[in-house]
Motif scaffolding. Sequence first.
Motif, PDB file in Angstrom:
ATOM      1  N   ALA A 200     -16.515   9.654  39.383  1.00  0.00           N
ATOM      2  CA  ALA A 200     -16.660  11.274  39.078  1.00  0.00           C
ATOM      3  C   ALA A 200     -15.733  11.393  37.188  1.00  0.00           C
ATOM      4  O   ALA A 200     -15.032  10.845  37.321  1.00  0.00           O
ATOM      5  N   ARG A 201     -15.851  13.228  37.794  1.00  0.00           N
ATOM      6  CA  ARG A 201     -14.822  13.433  36.264  1.00  0.00           C
ATOM      7  C   ARG A 201     -15.177  14.579  36.842  1.00  0.00           C
ATOM      8  O   ARG A 201     -15.260  15.456  38.024  1.00  0.00           O
ATOM      9  N   PHE A 202     -13.380  15.316  36.602  1.00  0.00           N
ATOM     10  CA  PHE A 202     -12.691  16.353  37.050  1.00  0.00           C
ATOM     11  C   PHE A 202     -13.078  17.076  35.832  1.00  0.00           C
ATOM     12  O   PHE A 202     -12.278  16.159  34.414  1.00  0.00           O
ATOM     13  N   HIS A 203     -12.886  18.752  35.570  1.00  0.00           N
ATOM     14  CA  HIS A 203     -12.704  19.392  34.326  1.00  0.00           C
ATOM     15  C   HIS A 203     -11.567  20.461  35.047  1.00  0.00           C
ATOM     16  O   HIS A 203     -12.109  21.398  36.450  1.00  0.00           O
TER      17      HIS A 203
ATOM     18  N   GLU B 116      -0.249  13.475  31.178  1.00  0.00           N
ATOM     19  CA  GLU B 116       0.496  13.746  31.620  1.00  0.00           C
ATOM     20  C   GLU B 116       1.005  15.724  32.608  1.00  0.00           C
ATOM     21  O   GLU B 116       0.305  16.237  32.333  1.00  0.00           O
ATOM     22  N   LEU B 117       2.727  15.213  32.353  1.00  0.00           N
ATOM     23  CA  LEU B 117       2.644  16.575  33.167  1.00  0.00           C
ATOM     24  C   LEU B 117       2.547  17.979  32.699  1.00  0.00           C
ATOM     25  O   LEU B 117       2.708  17.895  31.269  1.00  0.00           O
ATOM     26  N   GLY B 118       2.180  18.196  33.689  1.00  0.00           N
ATOM     27  CA  GLY B 118       1.722  20.334  32.155  1.00  0.00           C
ATOM     28  C   GLY B 118       0.119  19.718  31.642  1.00  0.00           C
ATOM     29  O   GLY B 118      -0.195  20.878  31.499  1.00  0.00           O
ATOM     30  N   LYS B 119      -0.303  19.179  31.492  1.00  0.00           N
ATOM     31  CA  LYS B 119      -1.360  19.445  30.330  1.00  0.00           C
ATOM     32  C   LYS B 119      -2.494  19.674  31.563  1.00  0.00           C
ATOM     33  O   LYS B 119      -2.824  19.149  32.892  1.00  0.00           O
ATOM     34  N   VAL B 120      -3.614  19.435  30.651  1.00  0.00           N
ATOM     35  CA  VAL B 120      -4.323  20.121  31.425  1.00  0.00           C
ATOM     36  C   VAL B 120      -5.606  19.133  32.411  1.00  0.00           C
ATOM     37  O   VAL B 120      -5.769  18.045  32.244  1.00  0.00           O
ATOM     38  N   ALA B 121      -6.350  19.362  33.508  1.00  0.00           N
ATOM     39  CA  ALA B 121      -6.279  18.535  34.473  1.00  0.00           C
ATOM     40  C   ALA B 121      -7.613  17.793  34.568  1.00  0.00           C
ATOM     41  O   ALA B 121      -9.026  17.971  35.302  1.00  0.00           O
ATOM     42  N   ASP B 122      -8.387  17.301  33.309  1.00  0.00           N
ATOM     43  CA  ASP B 122      -9.634  16.828  32.494  1.00  0.00           C
ATOM     44  C   ASP B 122      -8.817  14.990  33.069  1.00  0.00           C
ATOM     45  O   ASP B 122      -7.712  15.020  31.882  1.00  0.00           O
ATOM     46  N   PHE B 123      -9.831  14.728  33.919  1.00  0.00           N
ATOM     47  CA  PHE B 123      -9.824  13.507  34.070  1.00  0.00           C
ATOM     48  C   PHE B 123     -11.167  12.669  34.819  1.00  0.00           C
ATOM     49  O   PHE B 123     -11.973  13.189  34.900  1.00  0.00           O
ATOM     50  N   CYS B 124     -10.796  10.866  34.783  1.00  0.00           N
ATOM     51  CA  CYS B 124     -12.559  10.611  35.086  1.00  0.00           C
ATOM     52  C   CYS B 124     -11.990   9.849  35.804  1.00  0.00           C
ATOM     53  O   CYS B 124     -10.499   8.903  35.013  1.00  0.00           O
ATOM     54  N   LEU B 125     -12.686   8.880  36.749  1.00  0.00           N
ATOM     55  CA  LEU B 125     -12.419   8.365  37.825  1.00  0.00           C
ATOM     56  C   LEU B 125     -13.611   6.906  37.624  1.00  0.00           C
ATOM     57  O   LEU B 125     -14.809   7.307  37.232  1.00  0.00           O
ATOM     58  N   TRP B 126     -12.840   5.897  36.799  1.00  0.00           N
ATOM     59  CA  TRP B 126     -14.164   4.753  37.152  1.00  0.00           C
ATOM     60  C   TRP B 126     -14.217   3.642  37.886  1.00  0.00           C
ATOM     61  O   TRP B 126     -13.321   3.478  38.465  1.00  0.00           O
TER      62      TRP B 126
ATOM     63  N   ALA C 182      -4.027  17.652  20.679  1.00  0.00           N
ATOM     64  CA  ALA C 182      -3.140  17.939  21.149  1.00  0.00           C
ATOM     65  C   ALA C 182      -2.139  18.026  22.330  1.00  0.00           C
ATOM     66  O   ALA C 182      -1.212  17.327  23.187  1.00  0.00           O
ATOM     67  N   GLU C 183      -1.396  19.301  22.688  1.00  0.00           N
ATOM     68  CA  GLU C 183      -0.678  19.715  23.300  1.00  0.00           C
ATOM     69  C   GLU C 183      -0.969  19.896  24.632  1.00  0.00           C
ATOM     70  O   GLU C 183      -0.519  19.802  25.844  1.00  0.00           O
TER      71      GLU C 183
ATOM     72  N   ILE D   9      -2.186  19.454  35.721  1.00  0.00           N
ATOM     73  CA  ILE D   9      -1.422  18.585  36.198  1.00  0.00           C
ATOM     74  C   ILE D   9       0.419  18.827  36.462  1.00  0.00           C
ATOM     75  O   ILE D   9       0.812  19.055  35.634  1.00  0.00           O
ATOM     76  N   ALA D  10       0.138  19.056  38.118  1.00  0.00           N
ATOM     77  CA  ALA D  10       1.751  18.902  38.675  1.00  0.00           C
ATOM     78  C   ALA D  10       2.404  18.098  39.055  1.00  0.00           C
ATOM     79  O   ALA D  10       3.822  18.109  39.376  1.00  0.00           O
TER      80      ALA D  10
END
Length: 406
Positions: A396-399, A367-377, A360-361, A37-38
Amino acid sequence: MSPGIDLLLRNVRIVTCTDDACSITPPAFLAVLGGHIAGLGPMSQLDPAARAQREIDAQGALLTPGLIDCHTHLVYAGHRAREFEMRLQGASYEEIARAGGGIVSTVKLTREAVTADLYAQSARRAQQLMAHGVTTVEIKSGYGLSLKDELKCLHVARELGEHLPLTVRTTLLAAHALPPEYAGRSGDYIAHVAGHIVPEAARLRLADAVDAFCENIAFDLLQTRQVFEAAKRAGLPVKLHAEQLSNMHGAALAAEFDALSADHLEHVDEAGVMAMARAGTVAVMLPGAFYFLRDTNVPPIDLFRKHGVAMAVATDCNPGSSPTTHLPLMMNMACTLFRMTPAEALLGVTRHAARALGLAETHGTIELGKVADFCLWDVDHPAELAYTIAASPLRARFHGGRDHLA
């Protein structure tokens, strides 16, 4: 925002999670660069000239962290439907296990399975998890119960993470049950686990953690301690199946070793909960097994709240006591059976599940800098994720910033 953004999501409502609650942002943007996440913020702060290689207008869809299933036994062969029938006829979990069924019956099938078949069966389950929004999964061994077969299961788990858009954390669970060749010699088997299986799995870097089943039908405190000491020597963190069928005081032992998590916990007492709180050990709730075994002893949710113990929620996907790959359904069960709140359930499959895996990190929150794993619901409120029983509102699911449509 820097140029060359890989992905730009516009008009998303982002679920932000603290240790205690979840809230929703006004319409926002999220940018991804290099799988992380940038950029993120309200739409009013997005440069009108901002461009990306891929742009998506989410049109107000809800965005959560990718779901994390922090306790599964995903790699196994066959099924145990016959035992389901036996249980309905009155046989208990312990009676089935002592009669040669249970874990040992799956061990036989898993040992006999060639690696390609074991991978194919396990991949189907992994894909089902992904279809419900899971982006990270913990996979335990424990159906090999020999050096060769435990390593085979861990290899398959690693391959799943290499070939599927899914982050896999592996856990060595050689201390899951007593293999038939060690009948009546549990001490010898634990010595083999501690002296050979744990060091070899660590040497080959096939395990990210070590687990054990501390229970009256499995291994006692002293034997569990031997396994944990071997893990410590190998530089691996520990987890524990604790207090599922009785209070063996395994949770306190897990806390003594600064365990990442103690799981099940239907029979844990306040002393065990307090020990977990001091160690920062996560309590992993497994309502699928509770439901499937028709248990009546609810984990002490109020004690976890009272002492500030983080609660995760997982499927416990396994052939004998929780044959499910539906993590949102487990959120519903955590609420209906254990009286967790919908916010606690969502935290349990995101922020706190990441803690239970030592991630957890990098994972579990937007959050900024974290791996871009997220879901749209396609939901209005995050509580709907725990409210819905069967259908999945996943859009959609983002990995790592790459999307996979539901």
